[in-house]
Design an enzyme around this catalytic site. Sequence first.
Site, PDB file in Angstrom:
ATOM      1  N   ASP A  13       0.827  -1.018   0.024  1.00 24.95           N
ATOM      2  CA  ASP A  13      -0.036   0.003   0.108  1.00 24.95           C
ATOM      3  C   ASP A  13       0.798   1.390  -0.095  1.00 24.95           C
ATOM      4  O   ASP A  13       0.057   2.341   0.036  1.00 24.95           O
ATOM      5  CB  ASP A  13      -0.883  -0.004   1.014  1.00 24.95           C
ATOM      6  CG  ASP A  13      -2.103   0.803   1.206  1.00 24.95           C
ATOM      7  OD1 ASP A  13      -2.620   0.825  -0.083  1.00 24.95           O
ATOM      8  OD2 ASP A  13      -2.712   1.560   1.921  1.00 24.95           O
ATOM      9  N   SER A  41      -7.675   4.758   0.347  1.00 28.02           N
ATOM     10  CA  SER A  41      -7.787   3.593  -0.086  1.00 28.02           C
ATOM     11  C   SER A  41      -9.285   3.119  -0.194  1.00 28.02           C
ATOM     12  O   SER A  41      -9.748   3.314   0.993  1.00 28.02           O
ATOM     13  CB  SER A  41      -6.897   2.628   0.334  1.00 28.02           C
ATOM     14  OG  SER A  41      -5.561   2.861   0.242  1.00 28.02           O
ATOM     15  N   GLN A  75      -5.803  -1.823  -6.865  1.00 28.97           N
ATOM     16  CA  GLN A  75      -6.537  -0.891  -5.796  1.00 28.97           C
ATOM     17  C   GLN A  75      -7.165   0.017  -6.451  1.00 28.97           C
ATOM     18  O   GLN A  75      -6.871   0.697  -7.580  1.00 28.97           O
ATOM     19  CB  GLN A  75      -5.180  -0.344  -5.104  1.00 28.97           C
ATOM     20  CG  GLN A  75      -6.001   0.318  -3.693  1.00 28.97           C
ATOM     21  CD  GLN A  75      -4.990   0.997  -3.253  1.00 28.97           C
ATOM     22  OE1 GLN A  75      -4.599   2.122  -3.008  1.00 28.97           O
ATOM     23  NE2 GLN A  75      -4.354   0.232  -1.848  1.00 28.97           N
TER      24      GLN A  75
END
Length: 472
Positions: free
Chosen positions: A382, A404, A454
Site C-alpha cells: 500500500d 484507499s 487497488q
Amino acid sequence: MGEESSSSSRLLVPHESHDQPNLVSSLLPTFKIRETLLRVLLNRSGFAVPVPAAADAAPAAAAAAMDREEVTEFLGQVPLLQRLPGSSIRRIAEAVQVKHYEPGDSVAREGEPVDGLYIILDGQAEVSAPTNSEEANRPDYVLNKYDYFGYGTNSSVHQVNVIALSKLTCFILPSKYGHLLQPKTIWNAEDTSESHSFVEQILHLEPLEVDIFRGFTLPGAPIFRQVFGGQLIGQALAAASKTVDCLKMVHSLHAIFLIAGDNNMPIIYQVQRVRDGSSFATRKVEAKQKGLVIFTLIASFQKGEVGFEHQAASMPDVPPPEQTQYRNSAAKKKFVSWPIEMRFCEDSASQHKPSLNYWFRARGKLSDDQALHRCVVAYASDLLYSGVSLYPHREKGLKTFTLSLDHSIWFHKPVKADDWLLYVIESPSAHGGRGFVTGRMFNRQGELVMSLTQEALIRREKTRGPNPRPKL
C-alpha cells in the site's frame, strides 16, 4: 472447487459477529462463564472443550502410515495449535506419540497425573465431570477428530474422566514439550518480537480467544491521519493465517476499507472460518474499533501443489537496487524511519506519466515463516500505491486527498520480503473521484511473485474558510 470440506473443531467459543459498542468488553462475560466450565473440564488449563457433535464419517488414516508432513497438516487443523509459529507445529509433529484405545477404555481418570496434551486422530471419546463437582448433572461431552483435552498448566492431575466410546487413536504431546505451546510470538518460538525486524513487530498480534486477535499501531510505526491501510491489510492477513494449517499459504486476498481507523486505539480482528477443504481454505476477517467494522478482508489459502506453469510478464529493464540513484521526496522526509527500505528507479518527483518503479525490502531480518513474508509484502503493497493515479494531474500548489477504497493481491510464488523486490505500478484510469492502479512485484531473478489492484478516492483537498463549519 468440488472438494470435500474437512471436519472442524466444535468449540464453545462464539463465531458469530458482535455489534456491541465495545467488542472485547461485550465478549468477556460470555468467555468468563464458559471459562469456568472449561477450567473444570480441562485441568484449569483454559483449553477449549468441543460441544457434542456427530462422529466424523470418513475414517482417519492409520497413524503408523502417516508421514511427517501428514502429521503436521493434521495438527494444523487444531485451533489451539494454529496460532503457533509454523516451526513450533513442525517440532510438535516430531514430538507427539501415538496411543490406541478400545471402546470403554479409560483415557484419563480424575485425580490421575496429567501426562500431556491429547489430540484425537480418529474415533470418539466422552468427557464427564467429576461426580462431586457442581457440573455433575451437566450432559457429557463427546470429543471427535481434531478435538483435544488435557495438559493442565495450573494443575498436575486430571479434573475430569475421559472414556473411549469407540476405537480411539490419539496423538499425545508429553508435558515436557509444553513449552512448544507457549512461543514468544506468533511468528517465532524462541525470540521475542523486540529482537526482530520492526515490521515483524507491527504484524505481531495478541491472540485473545479462538479466532479473535488484537493488533496495535506501535510507537514509531508509519501513520497518517488514520491507520495506515497496509497495516490493516497485513494484520488482518496475519490473523487469517493463524487460523489455517501451516501448510496452506494465502494465494489471494480482497480487502475493503470502510471507516478510517484510529491510530490511538487497538484493533480487534475477528476471523470467520468460511470453509476448510483438503486443498483450499477461506477466511473472512473483520477489523473493529469502538464496536464498528472499519475494514474487511477475505483471503483464500492453498496447499502447495505441482501444476502447469508459464510467465508472460517480463520484469522492466531497470537498474538493480544497488545502482539506483533517485530518492522519492516522501521517502526523504516521511519514510526515513519506516520499516520498509525503498529505492526508486527513476526521479518520480516531477513525473507526470501514471507509473512508478521502485525496489523495496523489509528493514532487518525476518523470521523464517512464509506466512509472515506474505504478510509483510501485503503490508508494503500500500506504500505510494494509489498516489500514482495522481501523477498526470500534478500542478504547482495542488493539494490532494487520497483514501484507499479496496485492495486485491494475488500471490503467484513464494516470496522473501527481506530481500529486494521490484514494485511496478501503473494507473490505467482515473474517473469520478476514483483512481485505479495495478501493480506487479518481481524478485531479483525476474520471477513474477505477485499481482495487485487497488481503487482509491482521489480528490482536491478542500481549502478551509476563515469560519469552518463544525463536523457534526
